[in-house]
Design a protein around this motif. Structure first.
Motif, PDB file in Angstrom:
ATOM      1  N   TRP A  87       0.829  -1.359   0.039  1.00 22.13           N
ATOM      2  CA  TRP A  87       0.132  -0.112   0.083  1.00 22.13           C
ATOM      3  C   TRP A  87       0.861   1.120  -0.030  1.00 22.13           C
ATOM      4  CZ3 TRP A  87      -5.139   0.376  -0.352  1.00 22.13           C
ATOM      5  CH2 TRP A  87      -5.924  -0.819  -0.075  1.00 22.13           C
ATOM      6  N   ASP A  88       0.620   2.316  -1.122  1.00 24.84           N
ATOM      7  CA  ASP A  88       1.163   3.671  -0.960  1.00 24.84           C
ATOM      8  C   ASP A  88       0.136   4.522  -1.110  1.00 24.84           C
ATOM      9  OD1 ASP A  88       3.623   2.239  -3.283  1.00 24.84           O
ATOM     10  OD2 ASP A  88       3.842   2.422  -1.233  1.00 24.84           O
ATOM     11  N   MET A  89       0.323   5.645  -0.365  1.00 23.01           N
ATOM     12  CA  MET A  89      -0.585   7.018  -0.545  1.00 23.01           C
ATOM     13  C   MET A  89       0.092   8.051  -1.335  1.00 23.01           C
ATOM     14  SD  MET A  89      -3.130   8.378   2.222  1.00 23.01           S
ATOM     15  CE  MET A  89      -2.517   7.762   3.614  1.00 23.01           C
ATOM     16  N   HIS A  90      -0.552   8.900  -2.150  1.00 22.23           N
ATOM     17  CA  HIS A  90      -0.247   9.884  -2.798  1.00 22.23           C
ATOM     18  C   HIS A  90      -0.975  10.967  -2.366  1.00 22.23           C
ATOM     19  CE1 HIS A  90       1.888  12.697  -5.889  1.00 22.23           C
ATOM     20  NE2 HIS A  90       0.461  12.710  -6.435  1.00 22.23           N
ATOM     21  N   LEU A  91      -0.897  12.127  -2.009  1.00 21.64           N
ATOM     22  CA  LEU A  91      -1.508  13.294  -1.746  1.00 21.64           C
ATOM     23  C   LEU A  91      -0.783  14.547  -2.672  1.00 21.64           C
ATOM     24  CD1 LEU A  91      -2.031  12.803   2.042  1.00 21.64           C
ATOM     25  CD2 LEU A  91      -3.592  12.362  -0.040  1.00 21.64           C
ATOM     26  N   GLN A  92      -1.391  15.285  -3.167  1.00 16.60           N
ATOM     27  CA  GLN A  92      -1.020  16.461  -3.933  1.00 16.60           C
ATOM     28  C   GLN A  92      -2.181  17.629  -3.784  1.00 16.60           C
ATOM     29  OE1 GLN A  92       0.763  15.807  -7.874  1.00 16.60           O
ATOM     30  NE2 GLN A  92      -0.696  17.211  -8.546  1.00 16.60           N
ATOM     31  N   MET A  93      -1.517  18.722  -3.698  1.00 15.03           N
ATOM     32  CA  MET A  93      -2.544  19.849  -3.986  1.00 15.03           C
ATOM     33  C   MET A  93      -1.435  21.188  -4.897  1.00 15.03           C
ATOM     34  SD  MET A  93      -4.513  20.437  -0.278  1.00 15.03           S
ATOM     35  CE  MET A  93      -2.872  20.969   0.513  1.00 15.03           C
ATOM     36  N   SER A  94      -2.187  21.872  -5.484  1.00 14.45           N
ATOM     37  CA  SER A  94      -1.483  22.824  -6.355  1.00 14.45           C
ATOM     38  C   SER A  94      -2.416  23.883  -6.542  1.00 14.45           C
ATOM     39  CB  SER A  94      -0.873  22.311  -7.859  1.00 14.45           C
ATOM     40  OG  SER A  94      -2.110  22.022  -8.521  1.00 14.45           O
ATOM     41  N   TYR A  95      -1.907  25.216  -6.670  1.00 14.87           N
ATOM     42  CA  TYR A  95      -2.391  26.435  -6.911  1.00 14.87           C
ATOM     43  C   TYR A  95      -1.959  27.036  -8.069  1.00 14.87           C
ATOM     44  CZ  TYR A  95      -4.307  31.185  -6.157  1.00 14.87           C
ATOM     45  OH  TYR A  95      -4.594  32.175  -6.044  1.00 14.87           O
ATOM     46  N   ARG A  96      -2.732  27.580  -9.243  1.00 16.16           N
ATOM     47  CA  ARG A  96      -2.015  28.434 -10.171  1.00 16.16           C
ATOM     48  C   ARG A  96      -2.788  29.546 -10.178  1.00 16.16           C
ATOM     49  NH1 ARG A  96      -2.177  26.083 -16.348  1.00 16.16           N
ATOM     50  NH2 ARG A  96      -4.118  27.118 -16.325  1.00 16.16           N
ATOM     51  N   LYS A  97      -2.048  30.620 -10.386  1.00 17.21           N
ATOM     52  CA  LYS A  97      -2.532  32.147 -10.628  1.00 17.21           C
ATOM     53  C   LYS A  97      -2.128  32.400 -12.077  1.00 17.21           C
ATOM     54  CE  LYS A  97      -3.095  36.769  -8.688  1.00 17.21           C
ATOM     55  NZ  LYS A  97      -2.721  37.560  -9.887  1.00 17.21           N
ATOM     56  N   SER A  98      -3.016  32.925 -13.190  1.00 18.16           N
ATOM     57  CA  SER A  98      -2.523  33.626 -14.381  1.00 18.16           C
ATOM     58  C   SER A  98      -2.969  35.100 -14.335  1.00 18.16           C
ATOM     59  CB  SER A  98      -3.315  32.737 -15.553  1.00 18.16           C
ATOM     60  OG  SER A  98      -3.262  31.238 -15.243  1.00 18.16           O
TER      61      SER A  98
END
Length: 130
Positions: A87-98
């Motif tokens: 078992w592996d867990m991946h958590l990701q968050m990103s924020y982009r401003k144009s």
């Protein structure tokens, strides 16, 4: 151009620069044609079974149609955790401003979150793009 630097055994720094020219063949997307500069600064840490990543991307567009030449800033954080041998867990968050320079074109914000779990050869996605 890309450079990596192992700061210490548990911290890796990575830098990348890309210059590209977008040559659009479909006339519906002619406004996207032009140059793009993209820079990345990223750090990765390892602590026991937890891997974490923090990255910043700067994108400068010099398109033929200057009205559609945004400056983009993206910040991303990700965590990978080895729970056990299967078992592996991946958590990701990103924020982009144009940022657009023209009147009437609103700046765009994108927040993306992704969580997934790996078990015996299959990814289970918990939450996608917001």
């Amino acid at each position: 151009i890309q450079a990596k630097y192992l700061w210490n055994p548990s911290v890796l720094l990575r830098f990348r620069y890309r210059l590209s020219y977008l040559d659009i063949l479909d006339s519906d997307y002619d406004y996207l044609e032009g140059w793009r500069h993209r820079g990345l600064a990223e750090s990765r840490w390892k602590w026991k079974q937890l891997y974490s990543t923090l990255s910043y991307i700067l994108e400068l567009n010099d398109r033929d149609n200057e009205d559609n030449s945004p400056i983009r800033h993206t910040v991303r954080v990700a965590f990978d955790l080895d729970l056990n041998h299967s078992w592996d867990m991946h958590l990701q968050m990103s924020y982009r401003k144009s940022d657009y320079d023209i009147d009437g074109m609103s700046d765009r914000f994108i927040f993306c979150s992704c969580q997934r779990i790996w078990q015996h050869g299959s990814w289970f996605h918990l939450l996608g793009r917001v």
